[in-house]
Write a protein that holds these residues in place. Structure first.
Motif, mmCIF file in Angstrom:
data_model
loop_
_atom_site.group_PDB
_atom_site.id
_atom_site.type_symbol
_atom_site.label_atom_id
_atom_site.label_comp_id
_atom_site.label_asym_id
_atom_site.label_seq_id
_atom_site.Cartn_x
_atom_site.Cartn_y
_atom_site.Cartn_z
ATOM 1 N N GLY A 178 0.749 -1.164 -0.040
ATOM 2 C CA GLY A 178 -0.031 -0.060 -0.076
ATOM 3 C C GLY A 178 0.688 1.329 -0.085
ATOM 4 O O GLY A 178 0.491 2.238 -0.595
ATOM 5 N N PRO A 179 1.685 1.358 0.857
ATOM 6 C CA PRO A 179 2.505 2.672 0.818
ATOM 7 C C PRO A 179 2.781 3.416 -0.471
ATOM 8 O O PRO A 179 2.857 4.392 -0.858
ATOM 9 C CB PRO A 179 3.862 2.501 1.646
ATOM 10 N N GLY A 180 3.350 2.429 -1.571
ATOM 11 C CA GLY A 180 3.954 2.859 -2.905
ATOM 12 C C GLY A 180 5.006 3.559 -2.805
ATOM 13 O O GLY A 180 5.514 4.486 -3.676
ATOM 14 N N PHE A 181 5.912 3.533 -1.713
ATOM 15 C CA PHE A 181 7.408 4.276 -1.476
ATOM 16 C C PHE A 181 8.074 3.505 -0.526
ATOM 17 O O PHE A 181 7.458 2.709 0.261
ATOM 18 C CB PHE A 181 7.335 5.542 -1.171
ATOM 19 N N ASP A 182 9.480 3.526 -0.601
ATOM 20 C CA ASP A 182 10.253 3.057 0.455
ATOM 21 C C ASP A 182 10.627 3.927 1.497
ATOM 22 O O ASP A 182 10.814 5.163 1.111
ATOM 23 C CB ASP A 182 11.592 2.433 -0.502
ATOM 24 N N VAL A 183 10.372 3.597 2.837
ATOM 25 C CA VAL A 183 10.363 4.506 3.787
ATOM 26 C C VAL A 183 11.807 5.075 3.985
ATOM 27 O O VAL A 183 12.162 6.399 4.148
ATOM 28 C CB VAL A 183 9.870 3.924 5.141
ATOM 29 N N GLY A 184 12.870 4.192 3.758
ATOM 30 C CA GLY A 184 14.153 4.548 3.935
ATOM 31 C C GLY A 184 14.637 5.695 2.888
ATOM 32 O O GLY A 184 15.168 6.670 3.148
ATOM 33 N N ASP A 185 14.057 5.384 1.731
ATOM 34 C CA ASP A 185 14.318 6.584 0.488
ATOM 35 C C ASP A 185 13.370 7.600 0.669
ATOM 36 O O ASP A 185 14.224 8.777 0.687
ATOM 37 C CB ASP A 185 13.832 5.786 -0.900
#
Length: 205
Positions: A178-185
């Protein structure tokens, strides 16, 4: 992703802090992918939970997003960092670096933005317990998937989980759906190529 936060009696070690404001912020985050929104979600969680005597250990990279929010809610005090490593997402990680203050009688907390499969948290918990025998180590993350929650409850005796959302989904590789992105990035402000290395894990691009 889980649409809204809600209380559910699953295990006495699971502490859920429902928040309509956090639900609203989550909806904005999924649309705009801004680190400031993660910061605000962190404040919603930290101001609701008991942080007295807690020593936060921020799990890199995602845990960096919550450092300022934690300090705002709980004040500045002893804190640490821990760096898990794995060459592929499907592997169990190892801990390549950690720095934590030795505070007698402290209640430590691994702080991360999300817990997906739970493998990273379990690796970090095991590493801390080897080096600080007998210490209580909890897990604090706004987003917790069902798979990660169940793994921690089953494999990490004594660890409590503090979260806003407790029933997120993961895919076949153990990534949160669901997020659609990497949190670290997102935290580091770069979606392009990374050069990553570890003394234990070799090097990859």
């Amino acid at each position: 992703m889980q649409e809204s936060s809600y209380p559910e009696k699953i295990d006495p070690r699971l502490h859920i802090y429902p928040s309509q404001e956090a639900d609203r912020l989550k909806s904005r985050l999924l649309q705009h992918h801004e680190t400031g929104i993660l910061d605000a979600i962190g404040r919603e969680l930290f101001t609701r939970m008991d942080t007295a005597g807690l020593v936060p250990i921020f799990v890199l990279r995602g845990g960096l997003a919550l450092r300022d929010a934690y300090a705002e809610a709980a004040g500045f005090g002893p804190a640490g960092v821990i760096v898990p490593w794995r060459a592929r997402h499907t592997e169990d990680p190892t801990v390549s670096y950690a720095s934590l203050p030795v505070v007698p009688g402290a209640r430590y907390a691994l702080v991360d933005t999300l817990v997906a499969s739970g493998r990273t948290v379990i690796a970090c918990l095991q590493a801390l317990r080897v080096r600080v025998p007998g210490a209580r180590v909890d897990v604090v993350a706004p987003f917790v998937a069902t798979a990660g929650r169940e793994r921690i409850i089953a494999d990490a005796a004594g660890a409590h989980i503090h979260c806003v959302w407790h029933a997120e989904d993961v895919d076949g590789e153990g990534r949160m759906v669901g997020p659609g992105f990497d949190v670290g990035d997102l935290v580091l402000g770069w979606k392009g190529r990374h050069l990553v290395w570890s003394g234990e894990g070799g090097e990859r691009a």
